[in-house]
Structures are given as structure tokens and as C-alpha cells.
Scaffold this motif. Structure first.
Motif, short mmCIF file in Angstrom:
data_model
loop_
_atom_site.label_atom_id
_atom_site.label_comp_id
_atom_site.label_asym_id
_atom_site.label_seq_id
_atom_site.Cartn_x
_atom_site.Cartn_y
_atom_site.Cartn_z
N LEU A 35 0.82 -0.94 0.00
CA LEU A 35 -0.10 0.26 0.15
C LEU A 35 0.88 1.41 0.15
O LEU A 35 0.13 2.27 -0.11
CB LEU A 35 -0.99 0.33 1.06
CG LEU A 35 -1.89 -1.52 1.24
CD1 LEU A 35 -2.43 -0.66 2.78
CD2 LEU A 35 -3.14 -0.70 0.09
N GLY A 36 2.21 1.57 -0.67
CA GLY A 36 3.62 1.87 0.12
C GLY A 36 2.98 2.64 1.42
O GLY A 36 4.07 4.25 1.69
N LYS A 37 2.75 2.21 2.02
CA LYS A 37 2.82 2.81 3.45
C LYS A 37 4.25 1.82 4.72
O LYS A 37 5.21 1.06 3.98
CB LYS A 37 1.49 2.19 5.12
CG LYS A 37 0.97 3.29 3.94
CD LYS A 37 -0.40 2.64 5.10
CE LYS A 37 -2.37 3.01 4.15
NZ LYS A 37 -2.20 3.84 4.72
N THR A 38 4.74 3.01 5.36
CA THR A 38 5.65 2.37 6.36
C THR A 38 5.87 1.41 7.46
O THR A 38 5.14 1.77 8.13
CB THR A 38 6.85 3.57 6.74
OG1 THR A 38 7.03 4.63 5.84
CG2 THR A 38 7.96 2.63 7.44
N PRO A 39 5.99 -0.01 7.88
CA PRO A 39 4.99 -0.79 8.16
C PRO A 39 6.20 -0.33 9.51
O PRO A 39 7.11 0.34 9.82
CB PRO A 39 6.28 -1.87 7.54
CG PRO A 39 5.73 -1.36 6.39
CD PRO A 39 6.65 -0.83 5.75
#
Length: 455
Positions: A35-39
Motif C-alpha cells: 500500500l506504500g505505507k511504512t511498516p
């Protein structure tokens, strides 16, 4: 598809692979990366048994070794490495009674909650998606892995997690999954308050806290927050409002920044309205003293949900003050502002203004512009009061207990009474906050108290 794995996690996977074991990053970190988020963290799943993992790395912690989880320390950072497993029976709707380790990745992934959380990845094999997680990410859908009834019978918290993920990701809950929540919602009573609190808070500070409506529609709030159900059923037949108490609350939550204290305050700010509702002869609803009732109810509910004492105190204090009416603060209302700042505290007063603005914006258009204008002027006055260093509390008063003792006033209760009387006068007239004047007033008050001890 290529996912950029942090070097330490990649090194763990490479070490396991070089010794003949399978290893992948799994779950939320895969979902967020796509999703293009930073885990926030990187979990690893492997065919290696816990003792085999421990033998390969110099520093490990037995985080949950009974269930196959070992934390591998890479420098100062820890990575959870969990053996592929098959969960045993869930006898309490919370956790499996036992687990069985397996060499089969599919069996490990099929025990997980939602398809978007059941994907694995490593650089060699790429994305492993056996249950349609990518399709559901693209379709923005929360769907259980396998049979939804089974997943919710296993762990009832998953039902609230479905709502939370919907709020965090702005996804819809797939109809079959939603139907299963409707059937099994009562199982949530078996889940600890601490686990429910964590999911509720994550939902509240998400981008779409209004998804709490889904928790109400599926029966979940009826289990852990029945007071919210009463709010949803309480109308507000009043020109200042356009929604039920519950719908007004959902709009108000969305009108304020994603701060835990502020979002909790908006959730509970009108929780006292259902029990204080009255209707006059004209059919207009009134909710007299609902802020007092709400402050007390919020303390009880936050304690029930195991929130910490500081959060409980801040939220209840904001609720107690949220219905204060400010007049035009440029005239006599300025005194009122000082009194409110004193009552709630200078540090919490800006939060109160944000709460009041969010509340107003969730009301009807009736006098809304005027209310917002007064709040904006009140904020300006607040900063002017701080800049002028007006006395707002006993610590700002240019007279203290030791100075009263030096004047010959020794009685503890009398000292407190005199100081509070002086403070009340200074809040009305800041220019009185001078030692010489306060000394004269203090002695005068002291003589009066000595002559009339019962006043």
C-alpha cells in the motif's frame, strides 16, 4: 513485485535460508509495503523450529516460545520470528489451547485473520498470496481467510479488528464477513478489556473513526460500549442540532485531530445526554447538566476499558468543561476566560477550545458562525492573557502561605481560605496582583474571619 525489506530482517531470512529453512516477512508489513505505507514492524515466519532459530543467532529472546515465537536481536532492534504453525482449538474465543508446528506455509497462512494480512514475501520467491489478498487490497475489502464464522469463533477480537482495519485503510467489510460479525458479535464479551481498548483506540485515531458506526451496526458496541448504542438511539430535537446524539458524536470525532485524548473526549463528550434528556412543552429537547453526568460516566467507562489514570483525568476534565458558554471575550467575558483557564488549567485550555470547536462544527447551522467567531476570539484572548502573565492559579499569586505566616496568620485552614479569596479577586481584576495590596487585603480578610469564624 519487489518489496524493500530492511537489511536486518533480510539478513535473518538469508541466514535461515542458507541453513535449509524457508523464511518470509509476513502479515502487516507485507500489506503496508504494497500500500506504500511504512511498516511499523517486520514479522518473519519460518519453517525452522524455535530451537533451530535460537541456534542460528547469537542473541534471542523467548518472546512466546510456546507458540513458536522467538525475538531475534539485530543490534538493538528485535525481530519476531515465528515457526509455521497450526492452531489448536480455541476454547475461549481468545487464544488456541495449543499449537502444532508445521513445515507447510499454506497451513500457517490459512490460520490468519484477513486475506490482506495473509500474504508472505521474500526476495527469492516473491509474493506468496494464496487467499486473494492482493485482489482485496485493490478492491479495498476486509475479508476473512476461509470461513468467517470459523475465524470469529477462534478469536472474537478479530471482529473489532475488522472494523479497525476498515477505519485505518478506508476499506469496506465484505458482506459475508460482516454477516458473520452480526452472528458472533456477542463472543466479544470473552475478550479482555485491554485488547478491546487497544483496537478501539487504533480505530479512533485512524483516518476514518466514523467506522465506529459499523461496530454499532454489527452489534459490537452493544457488548463493550452499550452507552454508545443509547446515544445512537437518542434524538436531539433542538434548533442547535441536526443529528442524533450518536451521529453528532461521530461527526465531532472526525472534526478533531487524531490525538488519543481529544478523540476519546469527543467520543464521550455527550455520553451523558441520553440520561439527562427532557422535552419541554414546545417539543424542544434539553440536556441539562449533561456535561457533569458525562464526566462521571466517562471516568467509569475508561476505567472499565482499562485506560490509564492520566488519560481518564484529562478526558473527564475536558468533558466537564466542554459546555461552558463564552461571551464576547473582548469585554466582561475576558474575566470569564481567566476563570475557565484557572479551572481547567492553562495547558489544557487549548485542548478545550479544540473540543468546543469540533462540537460546534458537528451541530446545525443555527448560530454556528457566531459560536465559531467567539471561540476564535477567545483563543486570541487566551494568548493575550498568557502574554500579559495574568495570575491564573495560586502559584501565580504574589502572596503565599509563608508570607501569610510571616504576617502572624498561622491557622492552616484560614491560610487556604484567604489565599483562595485573594485568587478569586485577582482573577476578576489582575491588576490587584501586587504584594502590598494583597497584604492589606489578606489582613482585612483575616480580621473578618476572626470576628465571624462561621462565615
Amino acid at each position: 513485485m519487489k518489496i524493500s525489506i530492511p537489511q536486518p530482517a533480510s539478513q535473518i531470512i538469508e541466514t535461515l535460508s542458507s541453513h535449509g529453512y524457508e523464511a518470509y516477512v509476513v502479515g502487516g508489513c507485507v500489506r503496508d509495503s504494497i500500500l506504500g505505507k511504512t511498516p511499523s514492524d517486520w514479522d518473519i515466519t519460518t519453517s525452522a523450529r524455535p530451537e533451530q532459530v535460537k541456534a542460528l543467532f547469537p542473541k534471542t529472546i523467548d518472546t512466546g516460545i510456546k507458540h513458536g515465537t522467538v525475538t531475534v536481536m539485530m543490534g538493538k532492534e528485535g525481530y519476531e520470528v515465528t515457526t509455521y504453525r497450526i492452531d489448536g482449538l480455541y476454547e475461549d474465543h481468545r487464544r488456541p489451547s495449543d499449537v502444532t508446528f508445521t513445515d507447510n506455509l499454506k497451513e500457517d497462512l490459512m490460520r490468519r485473520d484477513f486475506t490482506i494480512n495473509a500474504m508472505a514475501y521474500n526476495d527469492e520467491q516473491g509474493l506468496i498470496d494464496l487467499f486473494g489478498g492482493m485482489k482485496d487490497l485493490k478492491g479495498q475489502v476486509i475479508r476473512c481467510v476461509g470461513v468467517a464464522d470459523d475465524r470469529f469463533e477462534e478469536d472474537a477480537l478479530r471482529m473489532l479488528r475488522a472494523v479497525r482495519f476498515a477505519g485505518q485503510l478506508n476499506f469496506k467489510i465484505e458482506q459475508g464477513t460482516r454477516n458473520a460479525i452480526l452472528v458472533h458479535h456477542d463472543n466479544l464479551k470473552d475478550v479482555s478489556a485491554e485488547r478491546i481498548q487497544m483496537e478501539l483506540l487504533k480505530l479512533l485515531i485512524s483516518d476514518h473513526p466514523e467506522m465506529l458506526r459499523d461496530a454499532w451496526q454489527t452489534g459490537l458496541t452493544g457488548v463493550f460500549l452499550p452507552e454508545f448504542d443509547q446515544m445512537m438511539a437518542t434524538p436531539q430535537n433542538n434548533p442547535h442540532h441536526r443529528y442524533t446524539v450518536g451521529e453528532h458524536t461521530l461527526h465531532a470525532i472526525c472534526n478533531i485531530e487524531a490525538n488519543p485524548v481529544l478523540r476519546l473526549t469527543m467520543l464521550f463528550h455527550d455520553i451523558g445526554k441520553p440520561s439527562t434528556r427532557t422535552t419541554d412543552e414546545y417539543g424542544i429537547d434539553h440536556f441539562y447538566n449533561h456535561y457533569k453526568q458525562g464526566a462521571e460516566m466517562s471516568r467509569i467507562i475508561l476505567k472499565r476499558l482499562k485506560f490509564d489514570n492520566k488519560t481518564t483525568q484529562l478526558v473527564s476534565s475536558l468533558i466537564l468543561h466542554h459546555d461552558i458558554r463564552f461571551r464576547n471575550p473582548q469585554d466582561s467575558g475576558r474575566r470569564h476566560v481567566r476563570k475557565v483557564i484557572h479551572s481547567i488549567g492553562a495547558n489544557l485550555f487549548p485542548y478545550l477550545l479544540k473540543v468546543m470547536e469540533a462540537d460546534v462544527r458537528a451541530q446545525s447551522d443555527y448560530y454556528q458562525a457566531e459560536k465559531l467567531s467567539i471561540l476564535a476570539e477567545t483563543e486570541e484572548v487566551y494568548h493575550e492573557i498568557l502574554a500579559a502573565k495574568d495570575c491564573l492559579s495560586l502559584k501565580d499569586l504574589k502572596m503565599n502561605g509563608n508570607q501569610l505566616k510571616a504576617l502572624g496568620i498561622r491557622e492552616g485552614k484560614m491560610i487556604g481560605s484567604i489565599l483562595n479569596t485573594l485568587l478569586a479577586m485577582v482573577l476578576e481584576n489582575p491588576e490587584l496582583n501586587e504584594y502590598a495590596y494583597l497584604k492589606e487585603l489578606a489582613l482585612k480578610i483575616y480580621r473578618q474571619l476572626r470576628q465571624n469564624p462561621e462565615t
